[in-house]
Write a protein that holds these residues in place. Sequence first.
Motif, PDB file in Angstrom:
ATOM      1  N   LEU A  99       0.959  -1.218  -0.017  1.00 50.36           N
ATOM      2  CA  LEU A  99      -0.132  -0.093  -0.020  1.00 50.36           C
ATOM      3  C   LEU A  99       0.796   1.139   0.043  1.00 50.36           C
ATOM      4  N   ALA A 100       2.212   1.132   0.615  1.00 52.10           N
ATOM      5  CA  ALA A 100       2.963   2.284   0.455  1.00 52.10           C
ATOM      6  C   ALA A 100       3.153   2.610  -1.114  1.00 52.10           C
ATOM      7  N   ALA A 101       3.369   1.509  -1.605  1.00 49.10           N
ATOM      8  CA  ALA A 101       3.663   1.346  -3.496  1.00 49.10           C
ATOM      9  C   ALA A 101       2.268   2.332  -4.038  1.00 49.10           C
ATOM     10  N   VAL A 102       1.356   2.028  -3.547  1.00 44.87           N
ATOM     11  CA  VAL A 102       0.090   2.725  -3.998  1.00 44.87           C
ATOM     12  C   VAL A 102       0.014   4.055  -3.571  1.00 44.87           C
ATOM     13  N   GLN A 103       0.541   4.301  -2.347  1.00 45.23           N
ATOM     14  CA  GLN A 103       0.391   5.754  -1.870  1.00 45.23           C
ATOM     15  C   GLN A 103       1.355   6.652  -2.851  1.00 45.23           C
ATOM     16  N   ASP A 104       2.729   6.151  -3.063  1.00 47.64           N
ATOM     17  CA  ASP A 104       3.536   6.856  -3.928  1.00 47.64           C
ATOM     18  C   ASP A 104       3.495   6.724  -5.585  1.00 47.64           C
ATOM     19  N   GLY A 105       2.477   5.862  -5.739  1.00 45.78           N
ATOM     20  CA  GLY A 105       2.002   6.198  -7.262  1.00 45.78           C
ATOM     21  C   GLY A 105       2.922   5.087  -8.112  1.00 45.78           C
ATOM     22  N   ARG A 106       3.597   4.111  -7.434  1.00 42.65           N
ATOM     23  CA  ARG A 106       4.382   2.933  -8.124  1.00 42.65           C
ATOM     24  C   ARG A 106       3.138   1.910  -8.550  1.00 42.65           C
ATOM     25  N   LEU A 107       2.215   1.898  -7.999  1.00 40.21           N
ATOM     26  CA  LEU A 107       1.281   0.590  -8.244  1.00 40.21           C
ATOM     27  C   LEU A 107      -0.128   1.084  -8.149  1.00 40.21           C
ATOM     28  N   THR A 108      -1.210   0.773  -9.037  1.00 42.35           N
ATOM     29  CA  THR A 108      -2.558   1.023  -8.905  1.00 42.35           C
ATOM     30  C   THR A 108      -3.056  -0.176  -8.004  1.00 42.35           C
ATOM     31  N   VAL A 109      -4.284   0.412  -7.445  1.00 41.65           N
ATOM     32  CA  VAL A 109      -5.104  -0.540  -6.495  1.00 41.65           C
ATOM     33  C   VAL A 109      -5.444  -1.818  -7.394  1.00 41.65           C
ATOM     34  N   GLU A 110      -5.774  -1.606  -8.661  1.00 38.25           N
ATOM     35  CA  GLU A 110      -6.116  -2.539  -9.458  1.00 38.25           C
ATOM     36  C   GLU A 110      -5.038  -3.746  -9.693  1.00 38.25           C
ATOM     37  N   ARG A 111      -3.652  -3.143  -9.940  1.00 34.28           N
ATOM     38  CA  ARG A 111      -2.792  -4.020 -10.224  1.00 34.28           C
ATOM     39  C   ARG A 111      -2.240  -4.871  -8.745  1.00 34.28           C
ATOM     40  N   LEU A 112      -2.436  -4.205  -7.422  1.00 36.58           N
ATOM     41  CA  LEU A 112      -2.372  -4.680  -6.318  1.00 36.58           C
ATOM     42  C   LEU A 112      -3.086  -5.953  -6.075  1.00 36.58           C
ATOM     43  N   THR A 113      -4.422  -5.588  -6.608  1.00 36.17           N
ATOM     44  CA  THR A 113      -5.554  -6.703  -6.664  1.00 36.17           C
ATOM     45  C   THR A 113      -5.053  -8.036  -7.348  1.00 36.17           C
ATOM     46  N   ALA A 114      -4.635  -7.751  -8.524  1.00 33.55           N
ATOM     47  CA  ALA A 114      -4.243  -8.813  -9.412  1.00 33.55           C
ATOM     48  C   ALA A 114      -3.073  -9.660  -8.889  1.00 33.55           C
ATOM     49  N   LEU A 115      -2.001  -8.775  -8.439  1.00 27.93           N
ATOM     50  CA  LEU A 115      -0.788  -9.571  -7.904  1.00 27.93           C
ATOM     51  C   LEU A 115      -1.124 -10.361  -6.597  1.00 27.93           C
ATOM     52  N   MET A 116      -2.155  -9.924  -5.607  1.00 26.56           N
ATOM     53  CA  MET A 116      -2.283 -10.454  -4.367  1.00 26.56           C
ATOM     54  C   MET A 116      -3.555 -11.157  -4.282  1.00 26.56           C
TER      55      MET A 116
END
Length: 353
Positions: free
Chosen positions: A257-274
Amino acid sequence: MPDLILPGLIDVHTHLRVPGGAHKETFATGTAAALAGGITMVLAMPNTNPPLTTPEAMEMARSAAVVDARCDVGLYAGAAPEDIQQLPELAASAVALKIYLNDTFGKLRVDDLPALVACFNLWPREKPIALHAERQSVAVAIGLAAIYDRPIHIAHVSRREEIELIADAKGRGLPVTCEVAPHHLFLSAEDAPRLGALGDMRPVLGTPDDVAALWAHINDTVDCIATDHAPHTLLEKRAAEPPPGVPGLETSLPLMLAAVQDGRLTVERLTALMHDNPRRIFNLPQQPDTTVEVDMTPWVIPAGGWRTKCGWTPFAGLTAGGRVRRVVLRGRAVVEDGEVLAAPGSGRVINGM
Ligand code: NCD
Ligand code: ZN
């Protein structure tokens, strides 16, 4: 209102230490840590003592999980040259097969070619094969996927040359997937002296250039974020020859979520990865009415106060991007205000499909 609602997360690489290592972790403590971290399903690794290479050992782990697990658990069978003929029987109670091509904690290893080939011939085609493969072993693993025309999953990729080789393999249409662990994304060899044994794991921490390469491939080549939660006690870590491995179930989502906060990852991508990709790659069942409610206030990761039995983290002092407030598993609140409510035995043991 939560800032974010995610599906129940899936960790395809968890060490829960039963049988033989209950002083490090148990199904009850490890799955409490998982739920607190927003993870509602874990796949447990076979490098236990005894390792999960025989039906008897599988049954020891399975029966302990039935009694103790608070979230859903699938078991990996392990490949050992002396037990290779038992693989078809093991498959009945396992979600996937794990093959160790390189040295790590425990004795499980397949380092002769006949045993390696037997794994690909004996393990049922519909069940995945995951490999611990580092450096040139990645090429061996990809070669086997090509020769036997069946999917393989490469565990905890940590180096530039490995992720680039996997990117090339995927580009050529080979059935290869891979995972990356948060410690290889948020720590590097520059942290190793500061952390000492608490920063030692297999694969070891990469250079800053390796870390940059993993991030550069996070949206195309990396399929899953997997914790490689590998708890050892502080006493063991302070011994003369400390075992490799670090815990990670409770910090994986907060760090991502820190990567989401600093724009390195979207929530959609995080959901795909996890969630999405782990479920697809390992043919895992859906968990209906299962959600993770997240509060996106940044916080500093503390040294202690964890649910994992080992009680420490290599990430102390790093800033996380959010935390798990509430988890609902099959319609029942299992985490509320950060507190784990699920009782041991309330999780399901899954066999895969
Ligand atoms: C793992 C362990 O402790 O079981 N250790 C590690 O450093 N990752 C083994 C493994 O996953 O290789
Ligand atoms: Zn591992």
